[in-house]
Design a protein around this motif. Structure first.
Motif, PDB file in Angstrom:
ATOM      1  N   TYR A 308       0.829  -1.218   0.000  1.00 33.12           N
ATOM      2  CA  TYR A 308       0.000   0.000   0.000  1.00 33.12           C
ATOM      3  C   TYR A 308       0.857   1.260   0.000  1.00 33.12           C
ATOM      4  O   TYR A 308       0.611   2.207  -0.738  1.00 33.12           O
ATOM      5  CB  TYR A 308      -0.942   0.003   1.207  1.00 33.12           C
ATOM      6  N   THR A 309       1.851   1.256   0.857  1.00 27.47           N
ATOM      7  CA  THR A 309       2.728   2.427   0.938  1.00 27.47           C
ATOM      8  C   THR A 309       3.426   2.672  -0.389  1.00 27.47           C
ATOM      9  O   THR A 309       3.502   3.808  -0.867  1.00 27.47           O
ATOM     10  CB  THR A 309       3.784   2.202   2.052  1.00 27.47           C
ATOM     11  N   ASN A 312       0.959   3.923  -3.032  1.00 29.51           N
ATOM     12  CA  ASN A 312       0.632   5.305  -2.701  1.00 29.51           C
ATOM     13  C   ASN A 312       1.735   6.265  -3.108  1.00 29.51           C
ATOM     14  O   ASN A 312       1.485   7.337  -3.649  1.00 29.51           O
ATOM     15  CB  ASN A 312       0.429   5.410  -1.188  1.00 29.51           C
ATOM     16  N   LYS A 313       2.950   5.839  -2.837  1.00 32.51           N
ATOM     17  CA  LYS A 313       4.104   6.681  -3.140  1.00 32.51           C
ATOM     18  C   LYS A 313       4.197   6.950  -4.647  1.00 32.51           C
ATOM     19  O   LYS A 313       4.371   8.090  -5.077  1.00 32.51           O
ATOM     20  CB  LYS A 313       5.376   5.981  -2.642  1.00 32.51           C
ATOM     21  N   VAL A 315       1.824   6.695  -6.947  1.00 32.47           N
ATOM     22  CA  VAL A 315       0.690   7.454  -7.470  1.00 32.47           C
ATOM     23  C   VAL A 315       0.779   8.916  -7.027  1.00 32.47           C
ATOM     24  O   VAL A 315       0.594   9.836  -7.823  1.00 32.47           O
ATOM     25  CB  VAL A 315      -0.639   6.827  -7.004  1.00 32.47           C
ATOM     26  N   GLU A 316       1.118   9.120  -5.755  1.00 33.48           N
ATOM     27  CA  GLU A 316       1.181  10.480  -5.217  1.00 33.48           C
ATOM     28  C   GLU A 316       2.235  11.308  -5.936  1.00 33.48           C
ATOM     29  O   GLU A 316       2.052  12.499  -6.189  1.00 33.48           O
ATOM     30  CB  GLU A 316       1.526  10.408  -3.731  1.00 33.48           C
ATOM     31  N   ASP A 321      -1.707  14.304  -3.947  1.00 27.88           N
ATOM     32  CA  ASP A 321      -2.350  13.575  -2.861  1.00 27.88           C
ATOM     33  C   ASP A 321      -3.373  12.568  -3.396  1.00 27.88           C
ATOM     34  O   ASP A 321      -4.240  12.920  -4.181  1.00 27.88           O
ATOM     35  CB  ASP A 321      -3.058  14.571  -1.932  1.00 27.88           C
ATOM     36  N   SER A 322      -3.264  11.330  -2.978  1.00 29.72           N
ATOM     37  CA  SER A 322      -4.206  10.332  -3.489  1.00 29.72           C
ATOM     38  C   SER A 322      -4.907   9.581  -2.367  1.00 29.72           C
ATOM     39  O   SER A 322      -5.543   8.588  -2.604  1.00 29.72           O
ATOM     40  CB  SER A 322      -3.454   9.335  -4.378  1.00 29.72           C
ATOM     41  N   LYS A 323      -4.766  10.077  -1.152  1.00 38.32           N
ATOM     42  CA  LYS A 323      -5.336   9.322  -0.040  1.00 38.32           C
ATOM     43  C   LYS A 323      -6.795   9.532   0.224  1.00 38.32           C
ATOM     44  O   LYS A 323      -7.635   9.842  -0.460  1.00 38.32           O
ATOM     45  CB  LYS A 323      -4.607   9.655   1.256  1.00 38.32           C
TER      46      LYS A 323
END
Ligand SMILES: Nc1nc2c(ncn2[C@@H]2O[C@H](COP(=O)(O)OP(=O)(O)OP(=O)(O)O)[C@@H](O)[C@H]2O)c(=O)[nH]1
Ligand SMILES: [Mg+2]
Lengths: 323, 140
Positions: A308-309, A312-313, A315-316, A321-323
């Motif tokens: 997940y991390t 996220n990294k 994509v972000e 911000d994608s959260k």
């Protein structure tokens, strides 16, 4: 573009090559599809789905006779599975459709799933657009017979025909869950076999149950159940009539029914494109930074980072911000 | 991502005999080699074979034959391919051929003839060496 005019003129080689480029994900194919889009939206799409060997191709072959007799031109997309081990495929649906090979009003294309799940291929919607732009009146999609997850075809075709055969009680159970969402028409093929009556009875019960449970906007559609013996050309007139009746139902209820079908298809198509583009962009940028997908996966395997991390990294970094 | 040209092959059986075991074996071997194999069954006329090859945009046509009709069907297929400007499609044959026919078939453009007993691996290797997915250059 010269190629666009060729497609619109129905040039076989141009169409066949464009389909190849689409399936092989050649970037230039997207440019052609952009130009073709204004010319699409005219064809009527019929889906055939059901477990392997129930007679989908044979039914399609017979239905094409009917459609040709009333002067309709037909495009067929026949999907078979890609072997997950070798990436190869045997595409055998044409065996049942030989009689139409020399009819210039019929264009048949065999497609392999190439790792896509859900009964269609990643390219099916684009392929439909190409057949539509080349002027085919009716497009028939024969799904890979998965018998489980038919929602993609239901969201793609105007009319979805779910084919089963006598004595497949398990199958009837399997389609129970989503029966009204999938089949607009049910066919019990090979009804020359024992147990046909029983299968029809079971289906009818399920349809009635489904009708009571599944309330939608606008008048309801009661899916007909049709007995056929495709190999002997029996029940094909009834199937054709049922499809025409469903078509009329959609067009009589434009707002609540027809537009719903078109919306579902466009959404499935668009979401697929968007997902692929995002995925490809993120991976491409990562590669440009010297991060290869396999190396990223190795980090996860080594517990250097959790999936997940890391996702996220990536994509972000590209999208904020994608959260 | 993507941009992997996949080799597409048509396995067809012209002629009147209904034995397609050989054709099925080769179709399976080609699948296992990672090709997409369009299989159309028995009794194909040259016209049907070429029409299928064009619609399916194949790189290779593999013709399986037992009945001895090859001196009619093979030249006809080559002629039709030419008519449609599709001579870039490679055509090979497999089956039982009188030895004296083999040079004649090569002369009309059949790229290779595989006689009974040829190892499947050898056929696959031949295809990998001699047939490239068309348009592969633009994809690279
Ligand atoms: N007895 C009987 N056999 C049929 C009937 N319809 C088709 N068949 C046979 O069933 C077999 C499978 O038919 P196909 O049309 O290839 O079935 P399919 O659903 O397209 O199969 P896949 O594409 O492999 O999933 C063939 O041998 C057909 O001749 C029928 O109504 N009765
Ligand atoms: Mg089939």
């Amino acid at each position: 573009m010269e190629i666009v005019q060729k497609i619109l003129d129905g040039d076989i080689r141009a169409v066949a090559r464009l389909m190849r480029d689409i399936d092989d994900e050649i970037p230039s194919a997207k440019e052609v599809l952009k130009e073709l889009y204004p010319y699409t939206g005219k064809a009527y799409v019929i889906g055939f789905t059901g477990s392997p060997g129930v007679g989908k191709s044979t039914l399609v072959d017979r239905l094409v006779d009917k459609l040709r007799a009333v002067g309709k031109t037909v495009g067929i997309l026949a999907i078979d599975p890609t072997s997950p081990f070798t990436g190869g495929a045997i595409l055998g649906d044409r065996i049942r459709m030989q009689r139409h090979f020399l009819d210039s009003g019929v264009f048949i294309r065999s497609l392999a799933t190439r790792g896509h799940f859900g009964g269609l291929t990643r390219s099916t919607h684009d392929m439909i657009d190409v057949l539509d732009a080349m002027g085919k009146d009716i497009i028939i999609v024969e799904t890979v017979g998965v018998g489980q997850d038919e929602i993609e075809i239901a969201h793609t075709a105007h009319t979805t025909v779910l084919v089963t055969v006598p004595g497949m009680g398990d199958e009837v159970q399997a389609i129970k869950a989503g029966i009204m969402e999938i089949g607009d028409i049910f066919v019990v093929n090979k009804s020359d076999r024992e147990g046909s009556r029983k299968t029809i009875r079971e289906l009818r019960n399920l349809v009635e149950l489904g009708l009571r449970r599944h309330k939608t906007e606008g008048p309801p559609w009661e899916p007909p159940i049709i007995e056929t013996v495709a190999s002997k050309n029996k029940g094909i007139d009834e199937l054709y009539e049922a499809i025409m009746k469903h078509k009329k139902y959609l067009f009589d209820n434009k707002k609540t029914k027809l537009e719903r079908v078109l919306f579902d298809r466009a959404k499935l198509h668009f979401v697929g494109i968007l997902r692929d583009q995002l995925f490809n962009t993120v991976l491409k940028r990562a590669r440009e930074r010297g991060e290869d997908l396999d190396e990223l996966v190795a980090k996860i395997v080594h517990r250097d980072v959790d999936p997940y991390t890391l996702a996220n990294k990536l994509v972000e970094r590209e999208l904020g911000d994608s959260k | 991502m993507g941009s992997d040209r996949k080799l597409r092959v048509l396995i067809a059986k012209p002629g009147l005999d209904g034995h397609d075991r050989g054709a099925r074996v080769i179709a399976r071997a080609f699948r296992d080699a990672g090709f997409e194999v369009i299989y159309t069954g028995c009794h194909q006329t040259p016209e049907q074979i070429v029409s299928t090859a064009l619609q399916e945009d194949v790189d290779l046509i593999g013709l399986s034959i037992l009945s001895g009709a090859h001196m009619y069907s093979f030249p006809r297929i080559m002629e039709l391919l030419k008519e449609h400007n599709a001579e870039d499609i490679v055509v090979i044959g497999g089956g039982i051929f009188p030895t004296e026919d083999i040079p004649k078939l090569k002369e009309i453009g059949i790229k290779e003839i595989f006689e009974p007993g040829t190892l499947l691996e050898d056929i696959i290797q031949w295809v990998k060496t001699n047939v490239k997915p068309r348009g592969a250059a633009e994809a690279a």
